[in-house]
Design a protein around this motif. Sequence first.
Motif, mmCIF file in Angstrom:
data_model
loop_
_atom_site.group_PDB
_atom_site.id
_atom_site.type_symbol
_atom_site.label_atom_id
_atom_site.label_comp_id
_atom_site.label_asym_id
_atom_site.label_seq_id
_atom_site.Cartn_x
_atom_site.Cartn_y
_atom_site.Cartn_z
ATOM 1 N N LYS A 249 26.219 13.273 -8.746
ATOM 2 C CA LYS A 249 26.908 14.509 -9.149
ATOM 3 C C LYS A 249 28.385 14.239 -9.457
ATOM 4 O O LYS A 249 29.301 14.876 -8.931
ATOM 5 C CB LYS A 249 26.745 15.586 -8.068
ATOM 6 C CG LYS A 249 25.265 15.865 -7.817
ATOM 7 C CD LYS A 249 24.967 17.153 -7.123
ATOM 8 C CE LYS A 249 23.453 17.362 -7.083
ATOM 9 N NZ LYS A 249 23.023 18.476 -6.247
ATOM 10 N N THR A 290 22.860 21.702 -9.467
ATOM 11 C CA THR A 290 21.515 21.561 -8.898
ATOM 12 C C THR A 290 20.633 20.870 -9.940
ATOM 13 O O THR A 290 20.473 21.371 -11.051
ATOM 14 C CB THR A 290 20.904 22.962 -8.603
ATOM 15 O OG1 THR A 290 21.834 23.676 -7.820
ATOM 16 C CG2 THR A 290 19.578 22.817 -7.873
ATOM 17 N N LYS A 292 17.472 19.894 -11.848
ATOM 18 C CA LYS A 292 16.160 20.528 -12.018
ATOM 19 C C LYS A 292 15.059 19.475 -12.121
ATOM 20 O O LYS A 292 15.253 18.417 -12.734
ATOM 21 C CB LYS A 292 16.156 21.382 -13.302
ATOM 22 C CG LYS A 292 17.164 22.529 -13.280
ATOM 23 C CD LYS A 292 16.920 23.454 -14.495
ATOM 24 C CE LYS A 292 18.039 24.481 -14.607
ATOM 25 N NZ LYS A 292 19.212 23.912 -15.369
ATOM 26 N N GLU A 320 15.592 19.605 -7.528
ATOM 27 C CA GLU A 320 14.986 20.738 -6.805
ATOM 28 C C GLU A 320 13.561 20.923 -7.341
ATOM 29 O O GLU A 320 13.399 21.198 -8.529
ATOM 30 C CB GLU A 320 15.801 22.008 -7.069
ATOM 31 C CG GLU A 320 17.132 22.061 -6.332
ATOM 32 C CD GLU A 320 16.960 21.969 -4.809
ATOM 33 O OE1 GLU A 320 17.671 21.129 -4.206
ATOM 34 O OE2 GLU A 320 16.094 22.684 -4.273
ATOM 35 N N ALA A 359 14.631 16.892 -3.721
ATOM 36 C CA ALA A 359 15.529 17.316 -2.638
ATOM 37 C C ALA A 359 15.222 16.574 -1.351
ATOM 38 O O ALA A 359 15.189 17.153 -0.258
ATOM 39 C CB ALA A 359 15.386 18.826 -2.417
#
Length: 420
Positions: A249, A290, A292, A320, A359
């Motif tokens: 990130k 987040t 995907k 996620e 996750a």
Amino acid sequence: MDYLKIQGNTKLGGAINISGAKNAALPLIAMTILAKGDLTITNLPEVVDIKTLLKLLGNLGAEYTFENNVLQINTSGVHHTKATYDIVKTMRASILVLGPLLARFGHCEVSLPGGCAIGQRPIDLHLKALEHMGAKITIEAGYVRAEAPSGLVGCDIIFDKITVTGTANIVMAAALARGTTTIINAAREPEVVQLCEILRDSGVQIDGIGTAVLKIKGSDTELVDMKSFSVIPDRIEIGTYLCAAAITKSELTLNNIRLDHLGAIISKLEEMGCTFTKGEDSLTIHPAATIKAVDIVTQEYPGFPTDMQAQFLALATQAEGVSTIEERLFENRFMHVSELQRLGADIKVNGHTATIKGATKLSGTDVMATDLRASSALVLAAMVADGETSIHRIYHLDRGYEKLEKKLEAVGAKIERLKE
Ligand code: EPZ
């Protein structure tokens, strides 16, 4: 043997300069067998596979210097035509000398490459195509013996499967053949495109470059007056560092890139929630807050590249939701899965499809590289795992990534190369 020690919970920032593409450089180096006189190739990555192929050419009689990413080579001294097992067994892409040696000398022997981690990797399509061009091919004591004493003859070649090095081999053989060769179902990878462009710019008549139908008018064994050139940027190195930014990130800028080679990679990262700022020859990735989950199917170019499968699988452990990845090109290219599971990843493999539950908190431990791209997937996972990870057998990594740990360290990774 060296290993990498990586601290987890990494944040990256800054810019990375991308190196030349290993998979473009290998056929281009083999192509020098077709060249008259001196030739200079720049932006050549200093990785093991390149040094291995240069060593092979040196054994055949070529003269070269290779320093600071610049190769000066002259193959007029090539007088041997046997690529021996000791070198070929370490790098299957040595098969790329088969077409040029046969076209130039009318005979050659190239060791069968032997097994490979990611699959059986046959060369039947290469051999069938050369036989179609008039070569007599026999397999003796683990060697391919190829003979075409009166030269190769241009003809129509239809590849049953799309093969990257198979297409490169036949393009190079056709360049010195008598008459025109049409290759149908040719590979369209940027690495094949550059090989064709260099030959065309050096006077070989080639039509259909970048399409699945290539038409090459041969010189009838006249060597090519080759122009010097620079190797295209490595789209798989680019994709690997984009995944490093996405998984940690972090915002990262990559310089010396070719945007037009990155369609499938950028599109999949956008689907996972990343956004991009695109420059002329640079790319900045803005990571997804987040990640995907996605579904991926590997295909020949311009589809999603199999050489990015392992890296995206590592990234998917942090998405996620549940992702699936289907590997359609190679029969055994999920060996990174068991190593990622050691880090705590939740992955199930059923046949050619991996299902990744995202996750997942990863925890550092000792893991082992099994092949080139699997190694880089482990580096990505280690950077987000809790604690410290040691990645062993990184000679796999050194085959295709130039100064990977130095480039990542320079943008904030806590990574060091140590001796076992
Ligand atoms: C090139 O390998 C790349 N290597 C590979 O990159 C890459 O994964 C692969 O293309 C696919 O994109 C180089 O360019 C040096 P193929 P290549 O012939 O040419 C089957 C990396 O990580 N096939 O396109 O060997 C084969 O089994 C490496 O940098 C035959 O059946 O791959 C595979 O299933 C790994 N018979 C499919 O075709 C043949 O004669 C594609 O193979 C040849 C290939």
